[in-house]
Write a protein that holds these residues in place. Structure first.
Motif, PDB file in Angstrom:
ATOM      1  N   GLN A   1       1.466  -9.649  -2.075  1.00 14.94           N
ATOM      2  CA  GLN A   1       1.952  -9.082  -0.823  1.00 14.94           C
ATOM      3  C   GLN A   1       3.471  -8.900  -0.898  1.00 14.94           C
ATOM      4  O   GLN A   1       4.191  -9.753  -1.415  1.00 14.94           O
ATOM      5  CB  GLN A   1       1.601 -10.002   0.352  1.00 14.94           C
TER       6      GLN A   1
ATOM      7  N   GLU B   1      -0.077  -0.117  -1.969  1.00 12.90           N
ATOM      8  CA  GLU B   1      -1.012  -1.138  -1.494  1.00 12.90           C
ATOM      9  C   GLU B   1      -2.349  -1.004  -2.237  1.00 12.90           C
ATOM     10  O   GLU B   1      -2.700   0.079  -2.723  1.00 12.90           O
ATOM     11  CB  GLU B   1      -1.192  -1.045   0.012  1.00 12.90           C
TER      12      GLU B   1
ATOM     13  N   TYR C   1       5.828   0.204  -5.204  1.00 12.16           N
ATOM     14  CA  TYR C   1       4.751  -0.535  -4.556  1.00 12.16           C
ATOM     15  C   TYR C   1       3.710   0.457  -4.046  1.00 12.16           C
ATOM     16  O   TYR C   1       4.038   1.497  -3.466  1.00 12.16           O
ATOM     17  CB  TYR C   1       5.271  -1.363  -3.377  1.00 12.16           C
TER      18      TYR C   1
ATOM     19  N   ARG D   1       0.079   2.793   2.369  1.00  7.65           N
ATOM     20  CA  ARG D   1       1.495   2.442   2.292  1.00  7.65           C
ATOM     21  C   ARG D   1       1.985   2.455   0.849  1.00  7.65           C
ATOM     22  O   ARG D   1       1.360   1.895  -0.054  1.00  7.65           O
ATOM     23  CB  ARG D   1       1.747   1.056   2.896  1.00  7.65           C
TER      24      ARG D   1
ATOM     25  N   TRP E   1      10.013  -4.788   2.569  1.00 10.18           N
ATOM     26  CA  TRP E   1       9.535  -3.626   3.298  1.00 10.18           C
ATOM     27  C   TRP E   1      10.605  -3.074   4.242  1.00 10.18           C
ATOM     28  O   TRP E   1      10.805  -1.861   4.333  1.00 10.18           O
ATOM     29  CB  TRP E   1       8.268  -3.966   4.068  1.00 10.18           C
TER      30      TRP E   1
END
Length: 277
Positions: free
Chosen positions: A10, A54, A52, A32, A16
């Motif tokens: 995560q 998800e 990144y 995302r 973020w």
């Protein structure tokens, strides 16, 4: 008993929010991403980096490819490479291919006895020329394995930048006053995505002509692991996949000796992604 378990995949709230502030946080087809353009410091080629994605996005390559092409178009990058960071468990279809795997030491390494007269010491001023040459060699070889051919000045600048890192620690194996090889680690490293502190094993090199080179290399790796253990942090290194199956074989050997894949960088040509869309 593992030394350090892999952290959660995560992203941190700080990561973020920083991506949102930088304009690289993206919502694409309900998924995302953190993605933007970048310039390779060695070749000055521009490309797209997806730092990144998800987990559901990694199982939906059509959405991932579309996101990359959108970022390239927005950033004025008509050609070049896309790079993607993914967990070690992710498997992407062609044209994506792994280029760099980061590995973490999860088991204690056995003590490696060195022959009389061989020792591992912190690098001193008398070792700077050798360490600099070895770092330049590592940069050049890593670039070559990745399919890049940077100029000599770019290689020297990359090595000099590494040497200037205030967290750099160099350990040198010496025998009868002669430097045989080194292990270079970066202390104070932080994974921007997970927020994890770690010690990075940046390079391990022993001159191939050195008698017992494999043993000396293992001892240098063990010394780097001890440095990380004393800091209470995991030791993380990397394997360049390059051409052929060499990287895969190296990873298999490392897994047998206490290392575990942590995360992987994949690459694809923008033209290939456009053709696959």
């Amino acid at each position: 008993m593992p030394l350090f378990e892999a952290p959660s995949r995560q992203v941190t709230a700080e990561y973020w929010s920083g991506a949102e502030a930088a304009g690289t946080a993206r919502l694409h087809r309900g998924l995302r991403f953190v993605a933007g353009t970048f310039t390779d410091p060695l070749t000055e080629d521009r490309g797209v980096l997806v730092e990144y994605a998800e987990p559901p996005a990694l199982a939906a390559p059509e959405a991932l490819n579309s996101l990359v092409l959108d970022v390239a178009a927005d950033g004025g990058v008509p050609r070049g490479q896309a790079q993607l960071r993914a967990p070690a468990t992710a498997v992407l279809p062609p044209p994506w291919r792994p280029t760099l795997t980061y590995v973490r030491l999860v088991r204690a390494l056995p003590e490696v006895p060195l022959d009389h007269g061989t020792a591992i010491v912190p690098a001193g001023p008398e070792h700077r020329a050798a360490v600099t040459e070895w770092l330049e060699r590592a940069v050049r070889q890593g670039a070559h394995d990745a399919g890049l051919e940077p100029g000599g000045e770019a290689v020297r600048e990359a090595a000099a930048e590494t040497l200037a890192d205030p967290g750099l620690r160099s350990l040198v194996a010496v025998r009868d006053g002669i430097a045989l090889g080194h292990a270079v680690v970066r202390t104070g490293a932080v994974d921007a995505v997970t927020g994890e502190d770690f010690v990075e094993l940046w390079d391990v090199l022993v001159e191939p002509s050195v008698p017992g080179a494999g043993t000396v290399r293992n001892a240098l790796t063990g010394a780097a692991a001890e440095l990380a253990r004393n800091a209470g942090l995991p030791l993380i290194g990397h394997v360049v996949h390059g051409r052929g199956e060499h990287g895969t074989r190296v990873l298999a050997t490392l897994r047998d000796h206490g290392w575990q894949s942590d995360h992987v960088y994949w690459k694809a040509e923008l033209a290939e992604l456009g053709a696959a869309s």
